[in-house]
Scaffold this motif. Structure first.
Motif, PDB file in Angstrom:
ATOM      1  N   ARG A   1      11.328  -3.228  -2.429  1.00 48.45           N
ATOM      2  CA  ARG A   1      10.914  -2.324  -3.551  1.00 48.45           C
ATOM      3  C   ARG A   1       9.252  -1.838  -3.240  1.00 48.45           C
ATOM      4  NH1 ARG A   1      10.745  -4.872  -9.387  1.00 48.45           N
ATOM      5  NH2 ARG A   1       8.789  -5.709  -8.791  1.00 48.45           N
ATOM      6  N   LEU A   2       9.011  -0.599  -3.043  1.00 52.54           N
ATOM      7  CA  LEU A   2       7.701  -0.409  -2.630  1.00 52.54           C
ATOM      8  C   LEU A   2       7.248   1.006  -3.606  1.00 52.54           C
ATOM      9  CD1 LEU A   2       7.931  -0.650   1.053  1.00 52.54           C
ATOM     10  CD2 LEU A   2       7.029  -2.273  -0.438  1.00 52.54           C
ATOM     11  N   PRO A   3       5.988   1.218  -3.503  1.00 60.99           N
ATOM     12  CA  PRO A   3       5.602   2.350  -4.253  1.00 60.99           C
ATOM     13  C   PRO A   3       5.589   3.462  -3.213  1.00 60.99           C
ATOM     14  CG  PRO A   3       3.671   1.228  -3.686  1.00 60.99           C
ATOM     15  CD  PRO A   3       4.854   0.232  -3.104  1.00 60.99           C
TER      16      PRO A   3
ATOM     17  N   ASN B   1       2.262 -10.116   2.770  1.00 60.13           N
ATOM     18  CA  ASN B   1       1.492  -9.845   1.792  1.00 60.13           C
ATOM     19  C   ASN B   1       0.842  -8.518   1.993  1.00 60.13           C
ATOM     20  OD1 ASN B   1      -0.185 -10.115   3.960  1.00 60.13           O
ATOM     21  ND2 ASN B   1      -1.748 -11.546   3.345  1.00 60.13           N
ATOM     22  N   SER B   2       1.599  -7.398   2.784  1.00 58.38           N
ATOM     23  CA  SER B   2       1.252  -6.175   3.034  1.00 58.38           C
ATOM     24  C   SER B   2       2.553  -5.491   2.786  1.00 58.38           C
ATOM     25  CB  SER B   2       0.452  -5.844   4.256  1.00 58.38           C
ATOM     26  OG  SER B   2       0.594  -4.598   4.683  1.00 58.38           O
ATOM     27  N   GLY B   3       2.299  -4.635   1.971  1.00 57.31           N
ATOM     28  CA  GLY B   3       3.689  -3.689   1.682  1.00 57.31           C
ATOM     29  C   GLY B   3       4.082  -2.750   2.920  1.00 57.31           C
ATOM     30  N   GLU B   4       3.050  -2.474   3.416  1.00 58.90           N
ATOM     31  CA  GLU B   4       3.024  -1.727   4.725  1.00 58.90           C
ATOM     32  C   GLU B   4       4.183  -2.312   5.932  1.00 58.90           C
ATOM     33  OE1 GLU B   4       0.570   2.036   6.801  1.00 58.90           O
ATOM     34  OE2 GLU B   4      -0.331   0.133   6.319  1.00 58.90           O
ATOM     35  N   ALA B   5       3.524  -3.603   5.834  1.00 54.36           N
ATOM     36  CA  ALA B   5       4.068  -4.487   6.975  1.00 54.36           C
ATOM     37  C   ALA B   5       5.649  -4.557   6.799  1.00 54.36           C
ATOM     38  CB  ALA B   5       3.540  -5.857   7.075  1.00 54.36           C
ATOM     39  N   LEU B   6       6.252  -4.225   5.758  1.00 53.51           N
ATOM     40  CA  LEU B   6       7.696  -4.399   5.498  1.00 53.51           C
ATOM     41  C   LEU B   6       8.289  -2.950   5.874  1.00 53.51           C
ATOM     42  CD1 LEU B   6       7.991  -5.853   1.725  1.00 53.51           C
ATOM     43  CD2 LEU B   6       8.008  -7.218   3.885  1.00 53.51           C
ATOM     44  N   LEU B   7       7.672  -2.008   6.136  1.00 50.25           N
ATOM     45  CA  LEU B   7       8.277  -0.977   6.590  1.00 50.25           C
ATOM     46  C   LEU B   7       9.295  -0.685   7.846  1.00 50.25           C
ATOM     47  CD1 LEU B   7       5.753   2.091   5.492  1.00 50.25           C
ATOM     48  CD2 LEU B   7       8.083   1.763   4.666  1.00 50.25           C
TER      49      LEU B   7
ATOM     50  N   THR C   1      -0.697   5.121 -13.668  1.00 53.57           N
ATOM     51  CA  THR C   1       0.706   4.308 -13.456  1.00 53.57           C
ATOM     52  C   THR C   1       1.370   4.417 -12.175  1.00 53.57           C
ATOM     53  OG1 THR C   1       1.221   4.210 -15.847  1.00 53.57           O
ATOM     54  CG2 THR C   1       2.835   3.834 -14.149  1.00 53.57           C
ATOM     55  N   ILE C   2       1.490   3.343 -11.542  1.00 49.84           N
ATOM     56  CA  ILE C   2       2.141   3.399 -10.009  1.00 49.84           C
ATOM     57  C   ILE C   2       3.648   3.215 -10.096  1.00 49.84           C
ATOM     58  CG2 ILE C   2       2.193   2.541  -7.877  1.00 49.84           C
ATOM     59  CD1 ILE C   2      -0.378   3.974  -8.327  1.00 49.84           C
ATOM     60  N   GLN C   3       4.474   4.033  -9.863  1.00 50.18           N
ATOM     61  CA  GLN C   3       5.908   3.851  -9.943  1.00 50.18           C
ATOM     62  C   GLN C   3       6.664   3.124  -8.720  1.00 50.18           C
ATOM     63  OE1 GLN C   3       8.033   4.164 -12.848  1.00 50.18           O
ATOM     64  NE2 GLN C   3       9.424   2.790 -11.239  1.00 50.18           N
TER      65      GLN C   3
END
Length: 295
Positions: A239-241, A222-228, A162-164
């Motif tokens: 909202r990110l893991p 489309n990349s979570g890392e690009a939102l950092l 599971t990924i929170q």
């Protein structure tokens, strides 16, 4: 009982893949006449045309499109059966095509593959990193790792862990715009969206109360890392893991919001094509990943 014309089905699958009789003949080491006769033979057997033929292009008919998928599975199953017979007498060997999300693949999968390859020197891995959802069968992948809640499909899926995810913002954003105390207030804030996950953000609170929020703001990717960078710069809430957030929570670069309103966790799934037959090398990698990613 009349046996199916497996040779014709395999040749049809190759023609459908290459969209060319000539290219299929080259790939199989057969004459173009043999390829054409096999497809014609199959069309006569099933009573339907499989291709629209013109002087310039070859296209699958309406009937041919779904049959091409079945033919690809027949051909793949035959290859797997042959490889399984060879593997039984030797150590697993050959190439594995593996797809994984970009950031998770770089940070978590690539280091594991180094250990796996050291233990299996006869295996080669073609690692494809992308946050886009790949078509495993059409693109010829043996394994795909996917972080999402899965829709129904014919693929074989195994949930590894599971990924929170965490709702977070930079202190500078909260100082300028206030700190939300309820998910319902998020609609008044700039939300940084991850476009590979469709639908609203969903939160569950005490007593099972659920709230949904549509993510809208100054940037989506489309990349979570690009939102950092935008997150740390104070441009919004996202909202990110944890594997993407890294040490930003520990250093205070971002802070968690609404911890009592947890987003529904998503699973890390291992997907494989629908055929129950898999080469020994693929089975070895599946067992390795399942063992190392279950926590």
């Amino acid at each position: 009982m009349r046996l199916p014309d497996l040779e014709a089905w395999a040749i049809f699958a190759t023609v459908a893949e290459h969209r060319s009789f000539t290219a299929a003949a080259d790939a199989l080491g057969l004459s173009k006449a043999t390829i054409s006769k096999a497809v014609s033979r199959l069309e006569a057997d099933i009573g339907q045309s499989l291709f629209h033929r013109t002087s310039r292009r070859l296209a699958l008919t309406e009937a041919g499109r779904p049959l091409a998928e079945h033919a690809a599975l027949i051909l793949a199953s035959a290859h797997v059966a042959e490889e399984a017979a060879r593997d039984a007498a030797s150590a697993p060997a050959g190439r594995i095509r593996l797809a994984a999300p970009m950031t998770f693949g770089v940070g978590k999968i690539a280091p594991l593959l180094a250990d796996f390859l050291a233990a299996h020197p006869g295996i080669e891995i073609d690692l494809h990193l992308s946050d886009a959802r790949v078509d495993i069968v059409a693109e010829g992948f043996d394994i795909a790792l996917r972080i999402a809640e899965l829709p129904d499909s014919s693929l074989r899926a195994r949930r590894l862990c599971t990924i929170q995810t965490y709702l977070v913002a930079a202190p500078s954003y909260l100082a300028a715009h206030g700190t939300p105390t309820h998910p319902g207030q998020l609609g008044d804030h700039a939300l940084l969206g991850y476009t590979n996950i469709n639908g609203p953000w969903r939160f569950r609170g005490a007593g099972g109360v659920e709230v949904s929020v549509k993510a809208e703001g100054p940037i989506s990717a489309n990349s979570g890392e690009a939102l950092l960078p935008a997150l740390v710069a104070g441009l919004g809430i996202t909202r990110l893991p944890a594997f993407i957030l890294g040490d930003t929570l520990e250093t205070g670069a971002v802070v968690e919001l609404l911890p009592e309103w947890r987003a529904a966790p998503v699973g890390l799934h291992l997907l494989t094509p629908p055929s129950p037959l898999r080469p020994a090398r693929v089975e070895a990698l599946i067992a390795f990943l399942a063992d190392h990613l279950r926590d």
